[in-house]
Design a protein around this motif. Sequence first.
Motif, PDB file in Angstrom:
ATOM      1  N   ALA A   1       1.412  -1.452  -0.135  1.00  0.00           N
ATOM      2  CA  ALA A   1       0.143  -0.195   0.158  1.00  0.00           C
ATOM      3  C   ALA A   1       0.468   1.509   0.452  1.00  0.00           C
ATOM      4  CB  ALA A   1      -1.080  -0.026   1.376  1.00  0.00           C
ATOM      5  N   VAL A   2       1.994   1.091   0.778  1.00  0.00           N
ATOM      6  CA  VAL A   2       3.314   2.496   0.445  1.00  0.00           C
ATOM      7  C   VAL A   2       3.483   2.675  -0.864  1.00  0.00           C
ATOM      8  CG1 VAL A   2       4.991   2.853   2.182  1.00  0.00           C
ATOM      9  CG2 VAL A   2       3.815   2.193   3.422  1.00  0.00           C
ATOM     10  N   ASP A   3       3.809   1.318  -0.796  1.00  0.00           N
ATOM     11  CA  ASP A   3       4.362   1.925  -2.436  1.00  0.00           C
ATOM     12  C   ASP A   3       3.848   2.100  -4.077  1.00  0.00           C
ATOM     13  OD1 ASP A   3       7.148   0.514  -1.512  1.00  0.00           O
ATOM     14  OD2 ASP A   3       6.495  -1.516  -2.451  1.00  0.00           O
ATOM     15  N   ALA A   4       2.540   1.714  -3.400  1.00  0.00           N
ATOM     16  CA  ALA A   4       1.396   1.915  -4.563  1.00  0.00           C
ATOM     17  C   ALA A   4       0.873   3.511  -4.337  1.00  0.00           C
ATOM     18  CB  ALA A   4      -0.145   1.165  -3.895  1.00  0.00           C
ATOM     19  N   LEU A   5       0.812   4.306  -2.661  1.00  0.00           N
ATOM     20  CA  LEU A   5      -0.045   5.271  -2.234  1.00  0.00           C
ATOM     21  C   LEU A   5       2.112   6.081  -2.758  1.00  0.00           C
ATOM     22  CD1 LEU A   5      -1.336   7.199  -1.283  1.00  0.00           C
ATOM     23  CD2 LEU A   5      -0.468   7.024   0.946  1.00  0.00           C
TER      24      LEU A   5
ATOM     25  N   VAL B   1      -3.337   3.861 -15.738  1.00  0.00           N
ATOM     26  CA  VAL B   1      -2.391   3.136 -14.752  1.00  0.00           C
ATOM     27  C   VAL B   1      -1.616   3.338 -13.122  1.00  0.00           C
ATOM     28  CG1 VAL B   1      -0.539   1.445 -15.123  1.00  0.00           C
ATOM     29  CG2 VAL B   1      -1.639   2.066 -16.841  1.00  0.00           C
ATOM     30  N   SER B   2      -0.825   4.756 -13.492  1.00  0.00           N
ATOM     31  CA  SER B   2       0.201   4.444 -12.565  1.00  0.00           C
ATOM     32  C   SER B   2      -0.636   5.166 -10.996  1.00  0.00           C
ATOM     33  CB  SER B   2       1.288   6.166 -12.389  1.00  0.00           C
ATOM     34  OG  SER B   2       1.368   5.168 -13.349  1.00  0.00           O
ATOM     35  N   VAL B   3      -1.858   6.065 -11.454  1.00  0.00           N
ATOM     36  CA  VAL B   3      -3.182   6.095 -10.498  1.00  0.00           C
ATOM     37  C   VAL B   3      -4.242   5.447  -9.351  1.00  0.00           C
ATOM     38  CG1 VAL B   3      -3.679   7.843  -9.337  1.00  0.00           C
ATOM     39  CG2 VAL B   3      -1.883   8.582 -10.704  1.00  0.00           C
ATOM     40  N   ARG B   4      -5.193   5.386 -10.651  1.00  0.00           N
ATOM     41  CA  ARG B   4      -6.350   4.249 -10.222  1.00  0.00           C
ATOM     42  C   ARG B   4      -5.654   2.910  -9.780  1.00  0.00           C
ATOM     43  NH1 ARG B   4      -8.601   7.795 -14.087  1.00  0.00           N
ATOM     44  NH2 ARG B   4     -10.278   9.453 -13.163  1.00  0.00           N
ATOM     45  N   ARG B   5      -5.637   2.417 -11.253  1.00  0.00           N
ATOM     46  CA  ARG B   5      -5.060   0.737 -10.648  1.00  0.00           C
ATOM     47  C   ARG B   5      -4.272   0.783  -9.643  1.00  0.00           C
ATOM     48  NH1 ARG B   5      -2.088  -3.280 -14.196  1.00  0.00           N
ATOM     49  NH2 ARG B   5      -2.529  -5.514 -13.538  1.00  0.00           N
ATOM     50  N   ARG B   6      -3.125   2.041  -9.502  1.00  0.00           N
ATOM     51  CA  ARG B   6      -2.180   1.509  -7.963  1.00  0.00           C
ATOM     52  C   ARG B   6      -3.142   1.257  -6.915  1.00  0.00           C
ATOM     53  NH1 ARG B   6       2.888   4.070  -9.714  1.00  0.00           N
ATOM     54  NH2 ARG B   6       4.801   1.619 -10.106  1.00  0.00           N
ATOM     55  N   ALA B   7      -3.626   2.729  -6.792  1.00  0.00           N
ATOM     56  CA  ALA B   7      -5.113   2.525  -5.383  1.00  0.00           C
ATOM     57  C   ALA B   7      -5.603   1.099  -5.905  1.00  0.00           C
ATOM     58  CB  ALA B   7      -5.610   3.671  -4.986  1.00  0.00           C
ATOM     59  N   ASP B   8      -6.539   0.826  -6.663  1.00  0.00           N
ATOM     60  CA  ASP B   8      -7.354  -0.219  -6.365  1.00  0.00           C
ATOM     61  C   ASP B   8      -7.088  -1.238  -6.132  1.00  0.00           C
ATOM     62  OD1 ASP B   8      -9.371   1.270  -7.782  1.00  0.00           O
ATOM     63  OD2 ASP B   8      -9.268   0.806  -9.674  1.00  0.00           O
ATOM     64  N   VAL B   9      -5.708  -1.726  -6.497  1.00  0.00           N
ATOM     65  CA  VAL B   9      -4.710  -3.223  -6.466  1.00  0.00           C
ATOM     66  C   VAL B   9      -4.746  -3.253  -5.240  1.00  0.00           C
ATOM     67  CG1 VAL B   9      -4.062  -3.687  -8.933  1.00  0.00           C
ATOM     68  CG2 VAL B   9      -2.611  -2.475  -6.923  1.00  0.00           C
ATOM     69  N   VAL B  10      -4.408  -2.021  -4.268  1.00  0.00           N
ATOM     70  CA  VAL B  10      -4.255  -2.810  -3.006  1.00  0.00           C
ATOM     71  C   VAL B  10      -5.227  -1.556  -1.599  1.00  0.00           C
ATOM     72  CG1 VAL B  10      -1.421  -1.946  -3.039  1.00  0.00           C
ATOM     73  CG2 VAL B  10      -3.412  -0.066  -2.739  1.00  0.00           C
ATOM     74  N   GLY B  11      -6.893  -2.118  -2.701  1.00  0.00           N
ATOM     75  CA  GLY B  11      -7.876  -1.964  -1.927  1.00  0.00           C
ATOM     76  C   GLY B  11      -7.995  -0.801  -1.217  1.00  0.00           C
TER      77      GLY B  11
END
Length: 392
Positions: free
Chosen positions: A287-291, A352-362
């Motif tokens: 989650a930190v990586d994605a955020l 890709v870099s914003v929406r999907r990253r947030a989605d895959v970590v809930g």
Amino acid sequence: MTRSGAQRLLALVLALGLVSVAPTVVANLVTGRSATPPAWAAAVCTAYLAVFVVLLVQAVRRGACGPAAWALVVVGDVALATYPVVSPHADDDVPWVLALSAITVGAGAVAAPSLGGALGLTAVHLLLRQLLQLSGVWSVRADIAVVETVGQLVIAVAASVAVQAVQESARSVEQARDAAARAAAAAAAARAEEVENSRWDGIVHDDVLASLSTAAHARDAADRGRARAAAERALASVDGGLAGARDTGPVGAAETVSRLRSAVLALHPGAVLSAPDAPAGQLAPEAVDALVAATAEAVRNAVRHGSRAGRVPDVRVRVRADARRGRFGVEVRDDGAGFDARRATPRLGLAVSVRRRADVVGGRALVRSAPGVGTVVLLGVPLLGTSAEGAG
């Protein structure tokens, strides 16, 4: 659950049986009406009490109940077999050991693995009852003896069917639990793969493609220097991704703020980042990586696409850590050119870099923008120990 449940049931039935015969045994011994030697009666009662204690201990430890069930069968049969020897004369009342026959038969249904085995143990016990009658210490009419025999057989069949039904139910529950565990493991593996794919998509877009774009548009020495720095960052990101050297444990909220600050200032040195002095909570490493990556891409988009008349837009990043609601949020706001969010096709970076990253970590990602008024990107991921609901 099945074994401990069977132990509790046996212990309860045995306790009720002992309570029911205790007054008779004590009264007969006190009044001298029974020809049963006190030592024999004490030995039988002690054996039953010992089995009762074993059942309770095994129930607490959730151990196997088979040995205790066999012990009940042996004690009941031995009591019947030795009763004529210690009491050669008939009692005025029915021998009290016969009152425990139901316990012996029921324990046989638990000890035996099948209905045939339970009926076999019951047949042995019924034979001992008949020998007791033939010995003369117990005498009843034939019709009563038949009723007693049928009753014991009914108990054996009913107990065996019930035990097997409970065991089958337990097996079904265990199979369901195993299937659920396998499904959870598969879901976790799929989620981990999705997170990894999202991470690589982000690396390719944020670093590799960005460095190529910078190099393609380089027009002077300064641009070439920036392109070279972007290429070095891209290579470092790829090397880091291949090495897989990432956090494996929870990351504190304060450490997350520090990483956000570094990522934001590296892209926009004039950006302003505000955060709580001592944010509480912990986040999963993915989650930190994605955020951090999503925040960095939001800042990069502001710098790249929000400039007006050659002026780099001001960027303000606000961090909100709400442990009570179980979320960690980031707001990236710029005063750039903006765009019509209702009509514009989502940019690859946002998708890709914003929406999907947030989605895959809930988590969640919202983008608000309008021409001439800038853009606001809202990011949120759940803190550990909370659900993803409301993490936006």
